[in-house]
Design an enzyme around this catalytic site. Structure first.
Site, mmCIF file in Angstrom:
data_model
loop_
_atom_site.group_PDB
_atom_site.id
_atom_site.type_symbol
_atom_site.label_atom_id
_atom_site.label_comp_id
_atom_site.label_asym_id
_atom_site.label_seq_id
_atom_site.Cartn_x
_atom_site.Cartn_y
_atom_site.Cartn_z
ATOM 1 C CG ASP A 295 -7.741 7.232 8.513
ATOM 2 O OD1 ASP A 295 -6.892 7.352 8.278
ATOM 3 O OD2 ASP A 295 -7.676 5.942 8.717
ATOM 4 C CD GLU A 324 -5.728 9.252 4.573
ATOM 5 O OE1 GLU A 324 -4.588 8.870 4.522
ATOM 6 O OE2 GLU A 324 -6.806 8.730 5.268
ATOM 7 C CG ASP A 392 -0.430 8.060 6.034
ATOM 8 O OD1 ASP A 392 -0.099 7.149 6.648
ATOM 9 O OD2 ASP A 392 -1.531 8.739 6.088
#
Length: 612
Positions: A295, A324, A392
């Site tokens: 992340d 990410e 997301d």
């Protein structure tokens, strides 16, 4: 004197050799198993409730008076009594909803995933955390208490440990069930990758709770970026201030020094890494996870990532690590010392701009895809995680219903009251099929966000996180609107035809290695007709030709055999031996003289195998 000079010369040479050895960098090598695979992303709380006895309670969810577990099959925008009593705003209570998704639910659906044909699961965070999304971890060395069979017993085990000492860590019921899930997935040749959140924790993280309690006397005061402590001489409890992720105080940020996490945080993360990659510590990682998705990777120091990756590759040289990163900065993070792959949002941007929004030319579409390939190391092009939606973004189906909107910008009703929440119509589903065909035939490793294959739609967070639709369930018609606007009544049940289409695309990839690891080469692009053609080639394999028509009109394209570079005897549109839905678009293709001639319907794509 000569002896001293000789000694000094030898020492100097040894120093040069030593420096040279230190400067040697690990060569980038893409893990073989990850090349061209099909990923499936699971958001655990919303995938499947396999054990109703472990459902979170009102305290865990921090729900208001009257709070209850939400109906899995209900209309997403319809509100329960406890929600209506607490707030007039749909978004004022939706984050307190819990649906009870858990690990047993995933285990129960592994055969569904095998039937679909996927090769690897990427899990959003599974570590213990209060929220529905789990990016606010309480422990990184334990699976969420409500994902396992005995939440209360797991908490007792938490309390009997020293979380700062790995020697005291135990295996909770949820931890053990996760190891069983890995075993069950591996038995089906499905890899397991989990989310690592090493930039921040939640406020209930064990070290941060000690910091809140003991302030400057806490043994963990250096773990976080503290601006000011409480003054014990005052009654003001608001003096304690610290750095929150993007200013959000619910996600306190770990401290870094010189591009690396401070030593105790790094040691904890390293211990967590070993725990999940090699659970029994015997050096055999087959019982552990197969990699990590990291992340907000660019918000963690490069020196940490280099050290962490050295540990990961030492544990398992074939582990995959996926960063990410949403921008072209992603190219800086793939190397032998760093990540093996990224979530390839740049691929999604290009596909969206051409195939969905119809706002860039074929020339720009081709150029952007070729630029991506040129900017990454050789070999990485086959493992880039080619996604079209995720937790997301708005779901792919809703992106198509609402063309022209940017990812993460006006992609939901909280930012854009005009966002259309309805189900896609038949024409919009045609675009989704075209996008999927491209996603599964271009270079890379396509990723399906759970439910996209089943027809799910939804705006950006939180509406992209609806409970999964399952074929055995009967779901309520979706006809509510959170802002009170009018909307159609939409059937919200499992889409068998769309599932069959995705299943067929995956099957075609599995049956033709050239689509997984062959090189892609563009043969044709025409801005006027909005058609693109590319070939996938691999030594020893028959080449495969892919044609995309974004135009609202049927088109004809002619490709000289000289462009292909070989004589072609026949051209056949690919069918799949699996799935209920034919991939074919009813196009017409033939070899005529020294060229291939293809007539292809509007807004469609076709896949052909060429026989030299």
């Amino acid at each position: 004197m000569k002896l001293i000079l000789k000694i000094l010369l030898i020492l100097a040479l040894l120093s040069v050799i030593s420096c040279s050895e230190k400067e040697k960098k690990r060569e980038y090598i893409a893990p073989e198993w990850a090349k061209g695979i099909t990923w499936y992303q699971i958001f655990p709380e919303r995938f499947n409730n396999g054990d109703r006895d472990n459902d979170p309670d009102r305290v865990r969810a921090r729900g208001p008076e009257g709070w209850q577990i939400s109906s899995w099959t209900g209309d997403w925008y319809d509100r329960a009594a406890w929600e209506l009593n607490d707030s007039d705003d749909f978004y004022g209570t939706v984050f307190e909803r819990r649906y009870g998704g858990d690990l047993q639910g995933v285990i129960n659906k592994l055969d569904y995933l095998k039937e679909l044909g996927i090769n690897a699961i990427y899990f959003n965070p599974v570590f213990d955390a209060q929220s529905l999304h789990k990016y606010d971890g309480s422990y990184f060395h334990h699976i969420d208490r409500n994902f396992g069979p005995n939440p209360e017993g797991d908490v007792d085990q938490f309390n009997n440990e020293d979380p700062s000492d790995p020697e005291t860590w135990q295996w909770t019921s949820a931890d053990s069930l996760f190891l069983k899930l890995i075993e069950q997935a591996h038995a089906r040749d499905i890899k397991v990758v989990i989310d690592g959140v090493f930039n921040h924790s939640g406020t209930e993280f064990w070290a941060f709770e000690d910091l809140i309690k003991n302030q400057q006397n806490s043994a963990f005061k250096d773990w976080y970026i503290v601006h000011s402590f409480d003054d014990p001489a005052t009654k003001d409890s608001s003096e304690f201030d610290y750095e929150g992720w993007w200013g959000f105080k619910g996600l306190p940020v770990f401290r870094e020094e010189d591009g690396n996490l401070v030593a105790p945080v790094k040691e904890y993360v390293f211990a967590v890494t070993r725990r999940w990659m090699d659970p029994n510590g015997d050096g055999d990682t087959s019982d552990g996870i197969d990699g990590w998705r990291l992340d907000v990777a660019e918000e963690v120091g490069l020196e940490f990532w280099k050290e962490w990756h050295a540990l990961v590759y030492d544990l398992n040289p074939q582990a995959v690590t996926v960063a990410e990163i949403w921008t072209d900065k992603a190219k800086e993070y793939i190397s032998g010392e760093m990540f093996t792959s990224v979530m390839n949002y740049r691929f999604a941007y290009a596909a969206k701009d051409f195939l969905i929004d119809d706002r860039i030319s074929t020339v720009e579409f081709v150029n952007r895809l070729e630029q991506i390939r040129e900017e990454y190391p050789d070999g990485s092009e086959h493992i880039l995680q080619n996604l079209m939606d995720s937790h997301d973004t708005a779901r792919l189906a809703s992106v198509i219903v609402n063309p022209g909107l940017e990812y993460d910008r006006n992609g939901g009703l909280r930012d854009n009251a005009d966002f259309d929440v309805r189900k896609p119509n038949d024409e919009e589903r045609m675009i989704q099929r075209l996008v999927a065909l491209f996603q599964f035939t271009w270079e890379g490793a396509p990723m399906i966000y759970y439910g996209t294959e089943a027809g799910m739609w939804g705006a950006d967070d939180p509406d992209d996180r609806k409970p999964m639709v399952w074929p055995e369930n009967e779901y309520e018609t979706e006809d509510s609107h959170p802002l009170g606007a009018s909307r159609p009544s939409d059937d919200n049940n499992f889409d068998e035809d769309l599932f069959g289409y995705y299943q067929s695309l995956i099957s075609i990839r599995e049956e033709n290695e050239v689509l997984k690891t062959g090189k892609g080469r563009f043969l044709y692009q025409d801005p006027e007709s909005k058609m693109v053609a590319f070939i996938r080639e691999k030594e020893g394999e028959d080449p495969i030709l892919v044609v995309l028509n974004r135009s609202a009109d049927q088109g004809t394209l002619r490709i000289p055999l000289a462009e292909i570079g070989m004589e072609i005897n026949t051209i056949a549109e690919l069918n799949s031996s699996t799935g209920s839905q034919n991939v074919m678009s009813m196009s017409l293709a033939s070899v005529a003289g020294d060229e291939i001639v293809i007539q292809i319907p509007a807004v469609s794509g076709s896949v052909y195998i060429l026989s030299p």
